[in-house]
Design a protein around this motif. Structure first.
Motif, PDB file in Angstrom:
ATOM      1  N   ASP A  86       0.837  -1.192   0.000  1.00 26.73           N
ATOM      2  CA  ASP A  86       0.000   0.000   0.000  1.00 26.73           C
ATOM      3  C   ASP A  86       0.872   1.242   0.000  1.00 26.73           C
ATOM      4  N   CYS A  87       0.326   2.322  -0.573  1.00 24.95           N
ATOM      5  CA  CYS A  87       1.066   3.568  -0.752  1.00 24.95           C
ATOM      6  C   CYS A  87       0.402   4.663   0.074  1.00 24.95           C
ATOM      7  N   LEU A  88       1.110   5.209   1.046  1.00 27.72           N
ATOM      8  CA  LEU A  88       0.582   6.275   1.895  1.00 27.72           C
ATOM      9  C   LEU A  88       1.143   7.607   1.418  1.00 27.72           C
ATOM     10  N   ILE A  89       0.254   8.513   0.999  1.00 31.15           N
ATOM     11  CA  ILE A  89       0.619   9.829   0.483  1.00 31.15           C
ATOM     12  C   ILE A  89      -0.119  10.882   1.296  1.00 31.15           C
ATOM     13  N   VAL A  90       0.580  11.929   1.703  1.00 26.02           N
ATOM     14  CA  VAL A  90      -0.031  12.985   2.509  1.00 26.02           C
ATOM     15  C   VAL A  90       0.355  14.350   1.938  1.00 26.02           C
ATOM     16  N   ASP A  91      -0.401  15.380   2.312  1.00 27.81           N
ATOM     17  CA  ASP A  91      -0.031  16.749   1.944  1.00 27.81           C
ATOM     18  C   ASP A  91       0.515  17.477   3.169  1.00 27.81           C
ATOM     19  N   LYS A  92       0.814  18.755   3.004  1.00 28.78           N
ATOM     20  CA  LYS A  92       1.443  19.508   4.101  1.00 28.78           C
ATOM     21  C   LYS A  92       0.505  19.693   5.288  1.00 28.78           C
ATOM     22  N   ASP A  93      -0.813  19.532   5.061  1.00 27.98           N
ATOM     23  CA  ASP A  93      -1.786  19.664   6.148  1.00 27.98           C
ATOM     24  C   ASP A  93      -2.121  18.323   6.789  1.00 27.98           C
ATOM     25  N   LYS A  94      -1.363  17.281   6.469  1.00 27.43           N
ATOM     26  CA  LYS A  94      -1.534  15.936   7.012  1.00 27.43           C
ATOM     27  C   LYS A  94      -2.795  15.238   6.512  1.00 27.43           C
ATOM     28  N   ASN A  95      -3.382  15.756   5.424  1.00 24.46           N
ATOM     29  CA  ASN A  95      -4.479  15.031   4.796  1.00 24.46           C
ATOM     30  C   ASN A  95      -3.920  13.803   4.071  1.00 24.46           C
ATOM     31  N   ILE A  96      -4.698  12.752   3.998  1.00 26.08           N
ATOM     32  CA  ILE A  96      -4.248  11.485   3.417  1.00 26.08           C
ATOM     33  C   ILE A  96      -4.924  11.270   2.072  1.00 26.08           C
ATOM     34  N   LEU A  97      -4.140  10.882   1.063  1.00 27.74           N
ATOM     35  CA  LEU A  97      -4.709  10.576  -0.241  1.00 27.74           C
ATOM     36  C   LEU A  97      -5.446   9.241  -0.148  1.00 27.74           C
ATOM     37  N   MET A  98      -6.755   9.284  -0.444  1.00 24.47           N
ATOM     38  CA  MET A  98      -7.590   8.090  -0.374  1.00 24.47           C
ATOM     39  C   MET A  98      -8.395   7.940  -1.647  1.00 24.47           C
ATOM     40  N   ILE A  99      -8.704   6.703  -1.969  1.00 26.56           N
ATOM     41  CA  ILE A  99      -9.584   6.426  -3.099  1.00 26.56           C
ATOM     42  C   ILE A  99     -10.964   6.057  -2.561  1.00 26.56           C
ATOM     43  N   ASP A 100     -11.984   6.442  -3.315  1.00 26.95           N
ATOM     44  CA  ASP A 100     -13.361   6.062  -2.993  1.00 26.95           C
ATOM     45  C   ASP A 100     -13.687   4.850  -3.861  1.00 26.95           C
ATOM     46  N   GLU A 101     -13.782   3.681  -3.242  1.00 29.58           N
ATOM     47  CA  GLU A 101     -13.906   2.440  -3.995  1.00 29.58           C
ATOM     48  C   GLU A 101     -15.287   2.295  -4.629  1.00 29.58           C
ATOM     49  N   ALA A 102     -15.296   1.859  -5.878  1.00 30.37           N
ATOM     50  CA  ALA A 102     -16.553   1.728  -6.605  1.00 30.37           C
ATOM     51  C   ALA A 102     -17.418   0.598  -6.061  1.00 30.37           C
ATOM     52  N   ILE A 103     -16.809  -0.511  -5.687  1.00 31.84           N
ATOM     53  CA  ILE A 103     -17.585  -1.685  -5.283  1.00 31.84           C
ATOM     54  C   ILE A 103     -18.016  -1.590  -3.823  1.00 31.84           C
TER      55      ILE A 103
ATOM     56  N   PRO B  29       6.930  12.024   3.978  1.00 30.68           N
ATOM     57  CA  PRO B  29       7.210  13.383   3.504  1.00 30.68           C
ATOM     58  C   PRO B  29       6.024  13.914   2.712  1.00 30.68           C
ATOM     59  N   PRO B  30       5.591  15.153   2.941  1.00 31.76           N
ATOM     60  CA  PRO B  30       4.408  15.675   2.249  1.00 31.76           C
ATOM     61  C   PRO B  30       4.646  15.873   0.757  1.00 31.76           C
ATOM     62  N   SER B  31       3.603  15.643  -0.024  1.00 32.82           N
ATOM     63  CA  SER B  31       3.634  15.876  -1.469  1.00 32.82           C
ATOM     64  C   SER B  31       3.014  17.225  -1.780  1.00 32.82           C
ATOM     65  N   GLU B  32       3.305  17.721  -2.980  1.00 36.90           N
ATOM     66  CA  GLU B  32       2.820  19.049  -3.360  1.00 36.90           C
ATOM     67  C   GLU B  32       1.561  18.931  -4.210  1.00 36.90           C
ATOM     68  N   PHE B  33       0.529  19.693  -3.819  1.00 33.14           N
ATOM     69  CA  PHE B  33      -0.730  19.735  -4.558  1.00 33.14           C
ATOM     70  C   PHE B  33      -1.028  21.179  -4.933  1.00 33.14           C
ATOM     71  N   VAL B  34      -1.646  21.374  -6.100  1.00 31.91           N
ATOM     72  CA  VAL B  34      -1.897  22.712  -6.628  1.00 31.91           C
ATOM     73  C   VAL B  34      -3.398  22.900  -6.826  1.00 31.91           C
ATOM     74  N   LEU B  35      -3.940  23.974  -6.237  1.00 31.18           N
ATOM     75  CA  LEU B  35      -5.367  24.259  -6.367  1.00 31.18           C
ATOM     76  C   LEU B  35      -5.682  24.711  -7.793  1.00 31.18           C
ATOM     77  N   SER B  36      -6.744  24.117  -8.377  1.00 34.01           N
ATOM     78  CA  SER B  36      -7.168  24.455  -9.728  1.00 34.01           C
ATOM     79  C   SER B  36      -8.659  24.743  -9.727  1.00 34.01           C
ATOM     80  N   GLU B  37      -9.107  25.567 -10.665  1.00 31.46           N
ATOM     81  CA  GLU B  37     -10.531  25.873 -10.775  1.00 31.46           C
ATOM     82  C   GLU B  37     -11.302  24.745 -11.458  1.00 31.46           C
TER      83      GLU B  37
END
Length: 466
Positions: A18-35, A148-156
């Motif tokens: 499993d791959c744990l990815i976070v941002d600078k605010d300690k939010n965790i990247l999660m997937i919403d499973e279809a099934i 280590p936190p990853s970088e995310f960019v806000l988009s419209e």
């Protein structure tokens, strides 16, 4: 390597990563499973000679469309390794109408199949309550500081993926939302359209199958069911292979709906058009000399309501409505001609046990090949129909000459049975979040509906007729 306090029964061999990815605010990247309808972090089983690191990298791309750098192993669960991962490049996201950070992940190979959306979620109770793996959710507070936190960019939003044809349609849908906000009357009208359109669900078309069975007979129900089956499989294939993201994935103004796959075409419009077209094309003027115009007017209202609902909610573009209508009408005309050929040649096509057995094999292979659980469920429906036909051959139950009140009784009994099966399926599916269990339960429910419709309800119905 994983520290001792982060290990959970780590004596078992590693079979997944499993791959744990976070941002600078300690939010965790999660997937919403279809099934399962639950959250999880990207990950999956090791394939062949892969190392756990390679599996983590592959699964992250397949489920999110993101390329990651796999860092150190920070934890062990029962049979899985947890890795600290970091995005290879800054990733855009937008804030949806619910205030969540949604990543633009529709290019992921499993998007619309295993994954409905990719989110940056906080480690709070609400998220943990809907998280799939119990062994993960109580350990995030220990694991997140090591990533280590990853970088995310806000988009419209990201309308770049759209052609000018679809960009213009998106502009029309945005204008509808602006008009709704400016007028209370329009807002009330929009709510009414959404409520009316929401009445049309896949469950409704099980009811139409029961209606055809009660008023047009056993063979007509099999013919109509074959049409529903073929149409549904065709649309589900299109929704899977044509990767056009739905409007609510492009523009944050729309609220996200519980809709799988891509946008092309509108399945509900196609099914509704097929149902009404089937009734109109097979209308018996001698039995019912009047009422055809009223049925046509009802069809127009129903198709318009469904079209308005899905467009206002950002599920489909206007062109999807037109395509869905054409597909539904085309299948109705095609099956009308097939029905005429069948009766003219006394052929048992579409109503024989052999046809439904072959349909079971074909739909199962298609569903497994393109990894579409909903097509696998339809294969279970075919298998149930096959079992029901065999039962009816051994124990004939069909009686054609029954009065209208008796037919209505049959209709209500059958509908109650379908509702009971669907409710049991819902309760079990919402309680357990293991993919294989949910697929098995849904298949059992689809099989049960077929048997109930063709075997169980006629037996009960005949008791009421007596």
């Amino acid at each position: 390597m994983a520290s001792q306090e982060n290990a959970i029964n780590s004596t078992l061999p590693i079979e997944a990563a499993d791959c744990l990815i976070v941002d600078k605010d300690k939010n965790i990247l999660m997937i919403d499973e279809a099934i399962s309808g639950r959250y999880s972090i990207p990950g999956g089983s090791i394939i062949g000679e892969e190392t756990p690191e390679q599996t983590a990298k592959r699964e992250a791309y397949e489920e999110t469309g993101l390329h990651v750098n796999v860092g150190q192993q920070i934890a062990r669960t029962y049979n899985s390794a947890i890795f600290a991962c970091q995005l290879a490049s800054p990733t855009p996201y937008f804030i949806d109408s619910m205030g969540r950070k949604v990543l633009m992940a529709w290019s992921a190979p499993h998007f619309g199949k295993e994954v409905t959306r990719v989110l940056m979620m906080p480690d709070n109770k609400a998220v943990r309550d809907n998280y799939r793996f119990p062994e993960h959710k109580w350990m995030f507070r220990h694991w997140v500081p090591e990533v280590p936190p990853s970088e995310f960019v806000l988009s419209e939003g990201d309308s770049v993926v759209l052609t000018p044809f679809y960009r213009a349609q998106l502009s029309v849908l945005q204008s509808l939302h602006e008009l709704k906000a400016e007028s209370a009357i329009v807002k009330a009208l929009v709510k009414g359209v959404i409520v009316l359109g929401s009445l049309f669900t896949p469950m409704l078309f099980l009811g139409t199958l029961i209606f055809i069975r009660a008023y047009h007979g056993y063979r007509a129900a099999l013919l109509y069911g074959a049409g529903l089956l073929s149409l549904s499989v065709f649309v589900l294939i299109l929704n899977t292979v044509i990767e056009l993201p739905r409007p609510y994935f492009i523009d944050p103004v729309f609220g996200e709906q519980d809709t799988l796959g891509y946008t092309l075409p509108s399945c509900m419009v196609a099914l509704t058009t097929f149902f009404f077209s089937w009734l109109l094309l097979n209308w018996d003027k001698e039995v019912c000399p009047a009422g055809r115009k009223r049925l046509f007017a009802c069809a127009v209202v129903c198709v318009a309501a469904i079209s308005g609902k899905v467009m206002l909610l950002g599920e489909h573009y206007p062109s999807d409505m037109v395509l869905g209508l054409l597909i539904g009408l085309g299948f109705a005309v095609g099956f009308k001609r097939l029905r005429e050929w069948r009766f003219a040649n006394r052929n048992r096509a579409l109503i024989s046990a052999r046809f439904w057995l072959m349909s079971f094999v074909a739909t199962a292979l298609i569903g497994i090949t393109i990894h579409k659980p909903h097509i696998v469920y339809l294969s279970a429906f075919c298998l149930g129909t096959y079992c029901a036909i065999l039962w009816l051959k051994a124990f004939p139950l069909y009686i054609s000459a029954v009065r209208r009140p008796a037919k209505l009784t049959f209709f209500m009994i059958a509908l109650a049975g379908v509702l009971a099966i669907l409710y049991a399926d819902y309760v079990i599916s919402s309680r357990y979040a293991v993919n294989t269990i949910i697929v098995a339960v849904n298949c059992a429910a689809a099989w049960g509906i077929s048997v109930w419709l063709l075997v169980v309800t006629p037996r009960i119905f005949h008791q009421f007729v007596r």
